[in-house]
Enzyme design. Structure first.
Site, PDB file in Angstrom:
ATOM      1  N   LYS A  11      20.567  37.666  45.681  1.00  0.00           N
ATOM      2  CA  LYS A  11      21.505  36.775  46.366  1.00  0.00           C
ATOM      3  C   LYS A  11      22.888  37.403  46.426  1.00  0.00           C
ATOM      4  O   LYS A  11      23.201  38.298  45.636  1.00  0.00           O
ATOM      5  CB  LYS A  11      21.607  35.450  45.595  1.00  0.00           C
TER       6      LYS A  11
ATOM      7  N   ARG B  84       8.412  28.338  45.154  1.00  0.00           N
ATOM      8  CA  ARG B  84       7.068  27.995  45.618  1.00  0.00           C
ATOM      9  C   ARG B  84       6.011  28.801  44.877  1.00  0.00           C
ATOM     10  O   ARG B  84       4.873  28.344  44.722  1.00  0.00           O
ATOM     11  CB  ARG B  84       6.980  28.196  47.139  1.00  0.00           C
TER      12      ARG B  84
HETATM   13  N1  BES Z   1      16.845  28.054  44.485  1.00  0.00           N
HETATM   14  C1  BES Z   1      16.872  28.454  45.829  1.00  0.00           C
HETATM   15  C2  BES Z   1      17.177  27.309  46.787  1.00  0.00           C
HETATM   16  C3  BES Z   1      18.575  26.776  46.754  1.00  0.00           C
HETATM   17  C4  BES Z   1      19.538  27.361  47.548  1.00  0.00           C
HETATM   18  C5  BES Z   1      18.904  25.690  45.990  1.00  0.00           C
HETATM   19  C6  BES Z   1      20.819  26.843  47.543  1.00  0.00           C
HETATM   20  C7  BES Z   1      20.181  25.183  45.987  1.00  0.00           C
HETATM   21  C8  BES Z   1      21.136  25.753  46.776  1.00  0.00           C
HETATM   22  C9  BES Z   1      15.527  29.041  46.239  1.00  0.00           C
HETATM   23  O1  BES Z   1      14.847  29.716  45.254  1.00  0.00           O
HETATM   24  C10 BES Z   1      15.807  30.028  47.326  1.00  0.00           C
HETATM   25  O2  BES Z   1      16.425  31.017  47.046  1.00  0.00           O
HETATM   26  N2  BES Z   1      15.362  29.720  48.529  1.00  0.00           N
HETATM   27  C11 BES Z   1      15.576  30.551  49.642  1.00  0.00           C
HETATM   28  C12 BES Z   1      14.285  30.641  50.399  1.00  0.00           C
HETATM   29  C13 BES Z   1      14.281  31.710  51.462  1.00  0.00           C
HETATM   30  C14 BES Z   1      14.321  33.079  50.814  1.00  0.00           C
HETATM   31  C15 BES Z   1      13.035  31.552  52.303  1.00  0.00           C
HETATM   32  C16 BES Z   1      16.680  29.937  50.494  1.00  0.00           C
HETATM   33  O3  BES Z   1      16.768  28.711  50.560  1.00  0.00           O
HETATM   34  O4  BES Z   1      17.478  30.671  51.026  1.00  0.00           O
HETATM   35 MN    MN Z   2      15.414  31.761  45.131  1.00  0.00          MN
END
Ligand code: BES
Ligand code: MN
Ligand code: ZN
Length: 502
Positions: free
Chosen positions: A278, A352
């Site tokens: 990230k 997931r």
């Molecule tokens: N934990 C995150 C989702 C999230 C993002 C929660 C912002 C709270 C605030 C999750 O693991 C994630 O990183 N999801 C990605 C999925 C994508 C890579 C398909 C996302 O939401 O960007």
């Molecule tokens: Mn994630």
């Protein structure tokens, strides 16, 4: 904080702080009328002068009001009388306890709980008051060296009409148990990831087992998960030094053969994104990525405290998501517990991956229904904002029951479509599926992924990415969706009772 109920007239109950409601346009609640009469019209005169707007949640602290039974009288705005509903009531109660605390009172009697709210009874009034008050008074200062030790509000009394005492007592009992569950979820969420690790979550679960006889906890280690074949969960755990855990809590309060409600909570104690790392901005908020797990612990604690007559199982896959020389890499293919293979195209779609194995694992409990709770997608925050949690699933009655428990508790959810058409986005050239579905409908494709692992039971998915915590100046865990889940379970018990009478 001690919370109790009493029944009396506002102008007569001695206390350090009395809190009464007033409406916009100068109308007074019954309690405010009593105070007004005692003070020879002081309050109505003040409102007539326009000294207090009475907008929902505004407060005015009156010192040494003549003839009042309390040195402090707080007026709480309730908004327009015909708009005084659930949300305004909660706001008023939250403002009331905050004003009482800020005013320096050690105890307060709150008269808002005796007010009429359309469609709600005293049980609801008290349940919500207990929740709103605890929510407003919550502080997280475990890790500050200087605690806030201003004079403490130690006792809150909710006033209620005497005929409603019994139902109010039940509501207060429920509200306090749920508030304790919310507090547990908040504390776990707010703890940093160097404290709140998967092992810490397991220790918390074991702590609940000690507290409640009907709660049994088991913790699987990585080697156990390997033996079972949880290739998806273990793929996420590979990059972390911190050992992963699969925590199970079984609360048996119902019939021996009664099928349980299974709650599955995402327990990523920190989500860096892994190799698909990230960006730095706000990455600290990824300590909240175990909020689903926190809500499962909080809900099970509330069930056990309330001795609910039903069986509930919590399943928590817990791990960090870290980059590292052993971490899973984009393009890697793993075999899940279900036997289905997954091409991991983005290691940041890790929720997931741990949930799919936990969902398959849930089959062994022969569930009545399964509900998973996860801070799963940023897309959910884009679609719905921070007010409702996203709701998807394969069973309409379950979704409807959750939606109505959401309205009742104020911890709301909103449905998104789970349609076959979206499954195409998860197509992989090399495995049974990919773990990402592209830019469009990110919350739905994430749920579509989970759907492939929930064919054997009724299931609902709650995406709490927008609701589990607040950002910005009020950064902190909300403890959601503990109020929703406990309300759903309380309602299930009531239904069960009606069914057994037939
Ligand atoms: N934990 C995150 C989702 C999230 C993002 C929660 C912002 C709270 C605030 C999750 O693991 C994630 O990183 N999801 C990605 C999925 C994508 C890579 C398909 C996302 O939401 O960007
Ligand atoms: Mn994630
Ligand atoms: Zn995550």
């Amino acid at each position: 904080m001690k919370f109790t109920i009493q029944s009396g007239a506002a102008e007569k109950q001695r206390c350090e702080c009395a809190v009464v409601g007033v409406f916009e346009g100068g109308q007074l609640s019954a309690a405010a009328q009593g105070m007004d009469r005692a003070s020879k019209g002081f309050i109505s005169a003040l409102l007539k002068r326009g000294d207090f707007s009475a907008k929902a949640g505004e407060t005015l602290l009156l010192h040494a009001l003549a003839q009042a039974p309390a040195p402090r009288v707080v007026l709480v705005g309730c908004g327009k009388r015909d708009e005084f509903k659930d949300a305004q009531y909660r706001k008023a109660v939250a403002a009331a306890v905050k004003a009482a605390r800020a005013g320096g009172a050690k105890d307060a009697v709150i008269y808002l709980t005796e007010m009429e709210i359309t469609g709600r009874d005293s049980r609801w009034n008290l349940r919500q008051a207990a929740l709103a008050a605890n929510d407003a008074l919550y502080r997280f200062d475990q890790l500050k060296s200087e605690k806030n030790n201003a004079r403490k509000l130690a006792k809150v009394v909710f006033n209620i009409a005497s005929r409603a005492l019994k139902s109010a007592q039940q509501g207060l009992r429920e509200g306090l148990a749920v508030a304790d569950g919310v507090k547990l979820a908040k504390d776990l969420g707010n703890l940093p990831s160097n404290v709140c690790t998967p092992s810490y979550l397991a220790a918390q679960a074991r702590g609940l087992q000690k507290q409640y006889a009907k709660l049994k906890v088991t913790v699987l280690e990585a080697r156990d998960m390997e033996r079972l074949g949880m290739g998806a969960l273990l793929a996420v755990a590979r990059g972390a030094r911190e050992p992963a855990k699969l925590i199970t809590l079984e609360y048996r309060g119902g019939a021996k053969a009664g099928k349980p409600v299974v709650l599955v909570g995402k327990g990523v104690t920190f989500d860096t994104g892994g190799i698909s790392i990230k960006s730095a901005a706000n990455m600290d908020e990824m300590k909240y990525d175990m909020s689903g797990a926190g809500s499962v612990l909080g809900t099970l604690a509330a069930c056990a405290a309330l001795k609910l007559p039903l069986n509930v199982v919590g399943v928590i896959p817990a791990t960090e998501n870290m980059p590292g020389s052993n971490a899973v890499k984009p393009g890697d293919i793993v075999t899940s517990l279900s036997g289905q293979t997954i091409e991991i195209l983005n290691t940041d779609a890790e929720g997931r991956l741990i949930l799919c194995d936990a969902l398959t694992y849930s089959e062994r409990f022969k569930p009545e229904v399964v509900i998973d709770i996860a801070t799963l997608t940023g897309a959910c925050v884009v679609a719905l904002g921070k007010h409702p949690s996203g709701l998807l699933g394969n069973d309409q009655p379950l979704a409807a029951a959750l939606q109505s428990a959401g309205e009742e508790s104020g911890d709301r959810v909103w449905p998104l479509p789970l349609w076959d058409e979206y499954q195409e986005q998860l197509k992989s050239n090399f495995a049974d599926m990919s773990n990402v579905g592209g830019r469009e409908a990110g919350t739905i494709t994430a749920a579509c992924f989970l759907w492939r692992f929930t064919k054997k039971f009724r299931w609902a998915h709650l995406d709490v990415a927008g609701t589990a915590y607040q950002t910005g100046n009020n950064k902190g865990s909300t403890g959601r969706p503990v109020p929703l889940l406990t309300q759903y379970l309380i309602n299930r018990c009531a239904k069960q009772k009606v069914a057994s009478r037939k």
